[in-house]
Design an enzyme around this catalytic site. Sequence first.
Site, mmCIF file in Angstrom:
data_model
loop_
_atom_site.group_PDB
_atom_site.id
_atom_site.type_symbol
_atom_site.label_atom_id
_atom_site.label_comp_id
_atom_site.label_asym_id
_atom_site.label_seq_id
_atom_site.Cartn_x
_atom_site.Cartn_y
_atom_site.Cartn_z
ATOM 1 C CE LYS A 71 -4.514 0.686 0.310
ATOM 2 N NZ LYS A 71 -5.582 -0.204 -0.212
ATOM 3 N N GLY A 125 -23.047 4.115 2.611
ATOM 4 C CA GLY A 125 -22.042 4.588 1.640
ATOM 5 C C GLY A 125 -22.548 4.294 0.249
ATOM 6 C CE1 TYR A 126 -27.077 3.152 -3.248
ATOM 7 C CE2 TYR A 126 -26.971 4.896 -4.882
ATOM 8 C CZ TYR A 126 -27.453 3.673 -4.463
ATOM 9 O OH TYR A 126 -28.326 2.966 -5.259
ATOM 10 N N GLY A 127 -21.143 5.093 -2.814
ATOM 11 C CA GLY A 127 -20.121 5.394 -3.823
ATOM 12 C C GLY A 127 -19.966 4.203 -4.745
ATOM 13 C CG ASN A 128 -16.649 1.608 -7.300
ATOM 14 O OD1 ASN A 128 -16.562 0.493 -6.798
ATOM 15 N ND2 ASN A 128 -16.470 1.812 -8.585
ATOM 16 C CB ALA A 129 -18.049 -0.462 -2.632
ATOM 17 N N GLY A 130 -20.900 0.783 -2.821
ATOM 18 C CA GLY A 130 -22.287 0.763 -2.334
ATOM 19 C C GLY A 130 -23.313 0.820 -3.457
ATOM 20 C CE1 TYR A 131 -26.288 2.845 -9.224
ATOM 21 C CE2 TYR A 131 -24.096 2.571 -10.174
ATOM 22 C CZ TYR A 131 -25.463 2.629 -10.323
ATOM 23 O OH TYR A 131 -26.039 2.463 -11.562
HETATM 24 P P1 NAD Z 1 -16.278 6.053 -2.834
HETATM 25 O O1 NAD Z 1 -15.467 7.241 -2.525
HETATM 26 O O2 NAD Z 1 -16.690 5.782 -4.240
HETATM 27 O O3 NAD Z 1 -17.628 6.094 -1.970
HETATM 28 C C1 NAD Z 1 -17.640 6.291 -0.598
HETATM 29 C C2 NAD Z 1 -19.056 6.607 -0.174
HETATM 30 O O4 NAD Z 1 -19.096 6.688 1.241
HETATM 31 C C3 NAD Z 1 -19.580 7.943 -0.708
HETATM 32 O O5 NAD Z 1 -20.914 7.786 -1.106
HETATM 33 C C4 NAD Z 1 -19.515 8.857 0.516
HETATM 34 O O6 NAD Z 1 -20.513 9.863 0.495
HETATM 35 C C5 NAD Z 1 -19.798 7.856 1.606
HETATM 36 N N1 NAD Z 1 -19.381 8.305 2.924
HETATM 37 C C6 NAD Z 1 -18.314 9.059 3.275
HETATM 38 N N2 NAD Z 1 -18.346 9.304 4.603
HETATM 39 C C7 NAD Z 1 -19.430 8.665 5.076
HETATM 40 C C8 NAD Z 1 -20.018 8.537 6.348
HETATM 41 N N3 NAD Z 1 -19.478 9.149 7.404
HETATM 42 N N4 NAD Z 1 -21.117 7.782 6.471
HETATM 43 C C9 NAD Z 1 -21.677 7.190 5.389
HETATM 44 N N5 NAD Z 1 -21.201 7.298 4.170
HETATM 45 C C10 NAD Z 1 -20.083 8.027 4.005
HETATM 46 O O7 NAD Z 1 -15.482 4.817 -2.212
HETATM 47 P P2 NAD Z 1 -15.563 3.286 -2.604
HETATM 48 O O8 NAD Z 1 -14.549 3.006 -3.637
HETATM 49 O O9 NAD Z 1 -16.978 2.900 -2.809
HETATM 50 O O10 NAD Z 1 -15.013 2.637 -1.260
HETATM 51 C C11 NAD Z 1 -15.863 2.464 -0.129
HETATM 52 C C12 NAD Z 1 -15.211 1.464 0.819
HETATM 53 O O11 NAD Z 1 -14.976 0.250 0.122
HETATM 54 C C13 NAD Z 1 -13.844 1.922 1.371
HETATM 55 O O12 NAD Z 1 -13.713 1.413 2.673
HETATM 56 C C14 NAD Z 1 -12.874 1.212 0.447
HETATM 57 O O13 NAD Z 1 -11.616 1.014 1.077
HETATM 58 C C15 NAD Z 1 -13.612 -0.098 0.244
HETATM 59 N N6 NAD Z 1 -13.160 -0.806 -0.953
HETATM 60 C C16 NAD Z 1 -13.403 -0.295 -2.191
HETATM 61 C C17 NAD Z 1 -12.937 -0.978 -3.297
HETATM 62 C C18 NAD Z 1 -13.213 -0.484 -4.688
HETATM 63 O O14 NAD Z 1 -12.828 -1.179 -5.642
HETATM 64 N N7 NAD Z 1 -13.912 0.626 -4.864
HETATM 65 C C19 NAD Z 1 -12.205 -2.182 -3.150
HETATM 66 C C20 NAD Z 1 -11.997 -2.682 -1.849
HETATM 67 C C21 NAD Z 1 -12.473 -1.975 -0.761
#
Ligand code: NAD
Length: 410
Positions: free
Chosen positions: A102, A214-220
């Site tokens: 990392k 969390g409605y970002g990449n993973a959540g959505y």
């Molecule tokens: P992202 O930035 O696309 O989305 C994050 C989401 O979390 C956003 O909707 C944001 O508004 C929300 N958020 C931020 N603070 C918050 C809070 N206090 N309460 C609720 N929601 C909140 O990130 P991502 O890529 O979706 O990653 C989310 C998690 O998944 C992280 O822990 C990341 O390490 C993990 N992860 C992601 C991937 C990947 O490929 N994207 C892979 C492994 C792990």
Amino acid sequence: MNSFERYVKTLKEAAKKIGLDDAMIAKLSEPNNIIEKTIDINKDDGSVVSFEAYRVQFNNARGPYKGGIRFHPEADIHDVKALAALMAIKCAVVGIPLGGGKGGVKCNPKELSEKEIEQVARSWARAMANDIGVDQDIPAPDVYTNPQIMAYMLDEYEKTVGRSEPGMITGKPIALGGSQGRDAATAQGGVYVLQSLVKKLGKNPSDLRVAVQGYGNAGYHAARLLHAAGYKIVAASDSKGGVYNPEGLDPEVLSQTKKEQGSVSQGNLGDTISNEDLLTCECDILIPAALDNQLREDNASNVKASIILELANGPTAPEADPILREKNIHVLPDVLANAGGVTVSYFEWVQNRQQFYWTQEDVLSKLQPIMEKSFEAVFETSQNKSLTLREAAFITALSRIVEVMQLRGL
Ligand code: NAD
């Protein structure tokens, strides 16, 4: 306890269960290398600023180091060490031939222009050029880094070493050697794992209500894929708050609301709830997909879900695990649940090495069996040894890492 101390605690507990000796535990308790550099960039106003840049290379017994790079003002070395260690565990859980690493830059990208961010990316790649590479250490995006930043890093690295080497970094734009399916890979992998558990438990997806924090990449993508598979999405949240509707929410409407109004909570789609409420709302499946340390000693006993799918890294504090276990909640741990992301990064690396590119269907048809087989191995270990799925995942991974370390005579 900082996040690295938490990793060491989990490591020691798992190590005890498989009888690892002290020397091996000590070896797995520290990274192989911590590389620290100072990088300088020219600001748009003509001044020069310096940032700390680093890479933690945790363990490469099973293959080159692999893990993301974050640009963050509070990029803490304990977090980075813990995340590097967890990458080694994650790659071993899903059986891909990679180790754990990392890295990052201690900077605030929100205060930098696009041109300045490009300089940070290029400087990082130049500074680390001797330590990374397709057979050595393969970075990827993480917090506040993205495919464009990977493209700058690839370009700078190739200029520095004087050869084409697209597999030195993953998470690239598709036109530059990125993989189809990487966008939704983390959620897709989690969905395969969840579906396997739901089947084992004899449950019917249409009876299951899902809450997503969390409605970002993973959540959505998780909400979208689960909705399509017949699950009912009853709650979603982002950093500004959440929404709950027992009648069900449409993932695309949630996404549109977030885009247009800044938050899923702003569209009058149901009752407004806080992120804390979301964790304990009436649902069957809880998906933390935002931050670490969300389920703790003070709220774990109020969780109503019977399954937790950890798409975020480290959403459950170690003190919460025994509480969730006591409540018979199945926790699909991060090192398994979100490993679809690194698995498709591995596919990207394979495609780059072969210079032969796969379709989205190829990617999914290779991801599904890896995730399902990994779930089966972890589930079986948990059943046979009366362990939680997290303990079983750690033991499965550690056994695989230790086996190759011993074969190498370490
Ligand atoms: P992202 O930035 O696309 O989305 C994050 C989401 O979390 C956003 O909707 C944001 O508004 C929300 N958020 C931020 N603070 C918050 C809070 N206090 N309460 C609720 N929601 C909140 O990130 P991502 O890529 O979706 O990653 C989310 C998690 O998944 C992280 O822990 C990341 O390490 C993990 N992860 C992601 C991937 C990947 O490929 N994207 C892979 C492994 C792990």
